[in-house]
Design a protein around this motif. Sequence first.
Motif, PDB file in Angstrom:
ATOM      1  N   ASN A  33      39.604  45.717  54.389  1.00  0.00           N
ATOM      2  CA  ASN A  33      40.681  45.461  53.419  1.00  0.00           C
ATOM      3  C   ASN A  33      41.675  46.620  53.389  1.00  0.00           C
ATOM      4  O   ASN A  33      42.885  46.417  53.293  1.00  0.00           O
ATOM      5  CB  ASN A  33      40.082  45.233  52.034  1.00  0.00           C
ATOM      6  CG  ASN A  33      39.367  43.900  51.958  1.00  0.00           C
ATOM      7  OD1 ASN A  33      39.754  42.941  52.626  1.00  0.00           O
ATOM      8  ND2 ASN A  33      38.323  43.826  51.122  1.00  0.00           N
ATOM      9  N   THR A  34      41.088  47.850  53.410  1.00  0.00           N
ATOM     10  CA  THR A  34      41.978  49.024  53.432  1.00  0.00           C
ATOM     11  C   THR A  34      42.869  48.999  54.667  1.00  0.00           C
ATOM     12  O   THR A  34      44.085  49.247  54.602  1.00  0.00           O
ATOM     13  CB  THR A  34      41.139  50.310  53.404  1.00  0.00           C
ATOM     14  OG1 THR A  34      40.292  50.288  52.245  1.00  0.00           O
ATOM     15  CG2 THR A  34      42.030  51.526  53.367  1.00  0.00           C
ATOM     16  N   GLU A  35      42.212  48.688  55.806  1.00  0.00           N
ATOM     17  CA  GLU A  35      43.009  48.619  57.047  1.00  0.00           C
ATOM     18  C   GLU A  35      44.029  47.494  56.968  1.00  0.00           C
ATOM     19  O   GLU A  35      45.163  47.648  57.451  1.00  0.00           O
ATOM     20  CB  GLU A  35      42.067  48.397  58.231  1.00  0.00           C
ATOM     21  CG  GLU A  35      41.198  49.612  58.535  1.00  0.00           C
ATOM     22  CD  GLU A  35      40.188  49.331  59.646  1.00  0.00           C
ATOM     23  OE1 GLU A  35      40.146  48.158  60.108  1.00  0.00           O
ATOM     24  OE2 GLU A  35      39.489  50.259  60.069  1.00  0.00           O
ATOM     25  N   LEU A  36      43.574  46.379  56.335  1.00  0.00           N
ATOM     26  CA  LEU A  36      44.525  45.269  56.181  1.00  0.00           C
ATOM     27  C   LEU A  36      45.700  45.670  55.294  1.00  0.00           C
ATOM     28  O   LEU A  36      46.860  45.319  55.555  1.00  0.00           O
ATOM     29  CB  LEU A  36      43.824  44.045  55.608  1.00  0.00           C
ATOM     30  CG  LEU A  36      42.882  43.299  56.560  1.00  0.00           C
ATOM     31  CD1 LEU A  36      42.119  42.192  55.801  1.00  0.00           C
ATOM     32  CD2 LEU A  36      43.677  42.682  57.717  1.00  0.00           C
ATOM     33  N   ILE A  37      45.350  46.389  54.203  1.00  0.00           N
ATOM     34  CA  ILE A  37      46.437  46.841  53.305  1.00  0.00           C
ATOM     35  C   ILE A  37      47.402  47.751  54.059  1.00  0.00           C
ATOM     36  O   ILE A  37      48.625  47.633  53.966  1.00  0.00           O
ATOM     37  CB  ILE A  37      45.838  47.548  52.078  1.00  0.00           C
ATOM     38  CG1 ILE A  37      45.097  46.530  51.209  1.00  0.00           C
ATOM     39  CG2 ILE A  37      46.921  48.248  51.279  1.00  0.00           C
ATOM     40  CD1 ILE A  37      44.230  47.161  50.133  1.00  0.00           C
ATOM     41  N   ILE A  38      46.768  48.706  54.829  1.00  0.00           N
ATOM     42  CA  ILE A  38      47.612  49.626  55.613  1.00  0.00           C
ATOM     43  C   ILE A  38      48.431  48.857  56.636  1.00  0.00           C
ATOM     44  O   ILE A  38      49.628  49.104  56.842  1.00  0.00           O
ATOM     45  CB  ILE A  38      46.719  50.686  56.295  1.00  0.00           C
ATOM     46  CG1 ILE A  38      46.069  51.575  55.231  1.00  0.00           C
ATOM     47  CG2 ILE A  38      47.549  51.522  57.265  1.00  0.00           C
ATOM     48  CD1 ILE A  38      44.973  52.492  55.775  1.00  0.00           C
ATOM     49  N   ALA A  39      47.735  47.876  57.286  1.00  0.00           N
ATOM     50  CA  ALA A  39      48.440  47.065  58.291  1.00  0.00           C
ATOM     51  C   ALA A  39      49.567  46.274  57.652  1.00  0.00           C
ATOM     52  O   ALA A  39      50.662  46.156  58.196  1.00  0.00           O
ATOM     53  CB  ALA A  39      47.450  46.131  58.989  1.00  0.00           C
ATOM     54  N   ASN A  40      49.263  45.733  56.435  1.00  0.00           N
ATOM     55  CA  ASN A  40      50.309  44.980  55.733  1.00  0.00           C
ATOM     56  C   ASN A  40      51.487  45.881  55.369  1.00  0.00           C
ATOM     57  O   ASN A  40      52.649  45.483  55.448  1.00  0.00           O
ATOM     58  CB  ASN A  40      49.726  44.314  54.480  1.00  0.00           C
ATOM     59  CG  ASN A  40      48.827  43.147  54.836  1.00  0.00           C
ATOM     60  OD1 ASN A  40      49.063  42.456  55.833  1.00  0.00           O
ATOM     61  ND2 ASN A  40      47.787  42.908  54.019  1.00  0.00           N
ATOM     62  N   LYS A  41      51.119  47.087  54.900  1.00  0.00           N
ATOM     63  CA  LYS A  41      52.193  48.032  54.595  1.00  0.00           C
ATOM     64  C   LYS A  41      53.017  48.353  55.836  1.00  0.00           C
ATOM     65  O   LYS A  41      54.245  48.423  55.791  1.00  0.00           O
ATOM     66  CB  LYS A  41      51.606  49.311  54.000  1.00  0.00           C
ATOM     67  CG  LYS A  41      51.071  49.144  52.597  1.00  0.00           C
ATOM     68  CD  LYS A  41      50.529  50.448  52.065  1.00  0.00           C
ATOM     69  CE  LYS A  41      49.999  50.291  50.630  1.00  0.00           C
ATOM     70  NZ  LYS A  41      49.456  51.576  50.101  1.00  0.00           N
ATOM     71  N   GLN A  42      52.277  48.567  56.948  1.00  0.00           N
ATOM     72  CA  GLN A  42      52.999  48.837  58.196  1.00  0.00           C
ATOM     73  C   GLN A  42      53.854  47.645  58.608  1.00  0.00           C
ATOM     74  O   GLN A  42      54.997  47.804  59.054  1.00  0.00           O
ATOM     75  CB  GLN A  42      52.003  49.185  59.300  1.00  0.00           C
ATOM     76  CG  GLN A  42      51.337  50.532  59.108  1.00  0.00           C
ATOM     77  CD  GLN A  42      50.308  50.823  60.192  1.00  0.00           C
ATOM     78  OE1 GLN A  42      49.983  49.936  61.000  1.00  0.00           O
ATOM     79  NE2 GLN A  42      49.778  52.049  60.211  1.00  0.00           N
ATOM     80  N   LEU A  43      53.252  46.431  58.453  1.00  0.00           N
ATOM     81  CA  LEU A  43      54.029  45.237  58.782  1.00  0.00           C
ATOM     82  C   LEU A  43      55.255  45.107  57.877  1.00  0.00           C
ATOM     83  O   LEU A  43      56.346  44.736  58.327  1.00  0.00           O
ATOM     84  CB  LEU A  43      53.146  43.991  58.656  1.00  0.00           C
ATOM     85  CG  LEU A  43      52.075  43.811  59.748  1.00  0.00           C
ATOM     86  CD1 LEU A  43      51.153  42.627  59.392  1.00  0.00           C
ATOM     87  CD2 LEU A  43      52.739  43.565  61.104  1.00  0.00           C
ATOM     88  N   ALA A  44      55.020  45.395  56.567  1.00  0.00           N
ATOM     89  CA  ALA A  44      56.158  45.329  55.632  1.00  0.00           C
ATOM     90  C   ALA A  44      57.217  46.350  56.017  1.00  0.00           C
ATOM     91  O   ALA A  44      58.423  46.064  55.982  1.00  0.00           O
ATOM     92  CB  ALA A  44      55.649  45.560  54.205  1.00  0.00           C
ATOM     93  N   LYS A  79      62.980  45.985  60.702  1.00  0.00           N
ATOM     94  CA  LYS A  79      63.609  44.926  61.481  1.00  0.00           C
ATOM     95  C   LYS A  79      64.810  44.340  60.736  1.00  0.00           C
ATOM     96  O   LYS A  79      65.836  44.023  61.327  1.00  0.00           O
ATOM     97  CB  LYS A  79      62.593  43.833  61.797  1.00  0.00           C
ATOM     98  CG  LYS A  79      61.577  44.239  62.848  1.00  0.00           C
ATOM     99  CD  LYS A  79      60.611  43.108  63.132  1.00  0.00           C
ATOM    100  CE  LYS A  79      59.588  43.510  64.197  1.00  0.00           C
ATOM    101  NZ  LYS A  79      58.630  42.422  64.490  1.00  0.00           N
ATOM    102  N   GLU A  80      64.620  44.175  59.411  1.00  0.00           N
ATOM    103  CA  GLU A  80      65.734  43.656  58.608  1.00  0.00           C
ATOM    104  C   GLU A  80      66.926  44.616  58.648  1.00  0.00           C
ATOM    105  O   GLU A  80      68.085  44.194  58.781  1.00  0.00           O
ATOM    106  CB  GLU A  80      65.286  43.418  57.176  1.00  0.00           C
ATOM    107  CG  GLU A  80      64.393  42.195  57.009  1.00  0.00           C
ATOM    108  CD  GLU A  80      64.050  41.943  55.547  1.00  0.00           C
ATOM    109  OE1 GLU A  80      64.335  42.849  54.727  1.00  0.00           O
ATOM    110  OE2 GLU A  80      63.524  40.854  55.240  1.00  0.00           O
ATOM    111  N   LYS A  81      66.599  45.942  58.529  1.00  0.00           N
ATOM    112  CA  LYS A  81      67.683  46.922  58.611  1.00  0.00           C
ATOM    113  C   LYS A  81      68.377  46.853  59.966  1.00  0.00           C
ATOM    114  O   LYS A  81      69.606  46.866  60.064  1.00  0.00           O
ATOM    115  CB  LYS A  81      67.131  48.323  58.382  1.00  0.00           C
ATOM    116  CG  LYS A  81      66.720  48.591  56.945  1.00  0.00           C
ATOM    117  CD  LYS A  81      66.203  50.011  56.804  1.00  0.00           C
ATOM    118  CE  LYS A  81      65.764  50.302  55.367  1.00  0.00           C
ATOM    119  NZ  LYS A  81      65.228  51.681  55.224  1.00  0.00           N
TER     120      LYS A  81
END
Length: 217
Positions: free
Chosen positions: A40-51, A57-59
């Motif tokens: 979950n921590t890795e997922l959170i970190i991954a999600n943060k990285q993805l975000a 990408k949006e910028k």
Amino acid sequence: MIKANKELISKNLEIEKSASELILANRELIFQYKERGNINTELIIANKQLAFQYSEKEKRSEELIIANKELSFQNEANKKNAVELIIARREIAMNNLEKDIRASELIIANKKIDFKNQEREIKSAELNIANRELKKAEENQKEYIRGLEEMMFMTSHKVRQPIANIIGFSNILDQSISSPEELKQSVDCIKESAVTLDVFTKELSTFIFELGQKGKN
């Protein structure tokens, strides 16, 4: 009793075995929970990285949109500049064509001026020749007039004198001839006057002929 004890011992062993299995299962569950927590921590970190990546990408997409707009604007400006350049080149070409036409017209005008100057020079030369001929004609006319005056003078003096002599001696012959000597003397005078008149007539003929030639010239 022994049998019951054996059964009890067997059950206890089974319970212990089940307890051991339960402990192992709990340990696995705890390990799995910890692993899930790590995941979950890795997922959170991954999600943060993805975000973050999505935000980047949006910028970049926005920057790309802005860059595309700027590029489109520059392309429009370039197109406008190209059109203006084409128009400017056409105007330059038209100006050069007008300059060439004016240069050709100027050359033609200069040629016309040169031709007129040549005509003026020719007319001036012809006029000079005509003036010289006129002066020469005037001189010939004056000389001709002087010749006529001289001829009149010669006619008045050199012709009339012999004629007057002939007439006078003829009257003498008609009126008073008393001897052959006087007759011979009168005839000699008449003959001399006739010869003089003949000589002058020839001179006058030559003079008139030469004067006529000068008048023709």
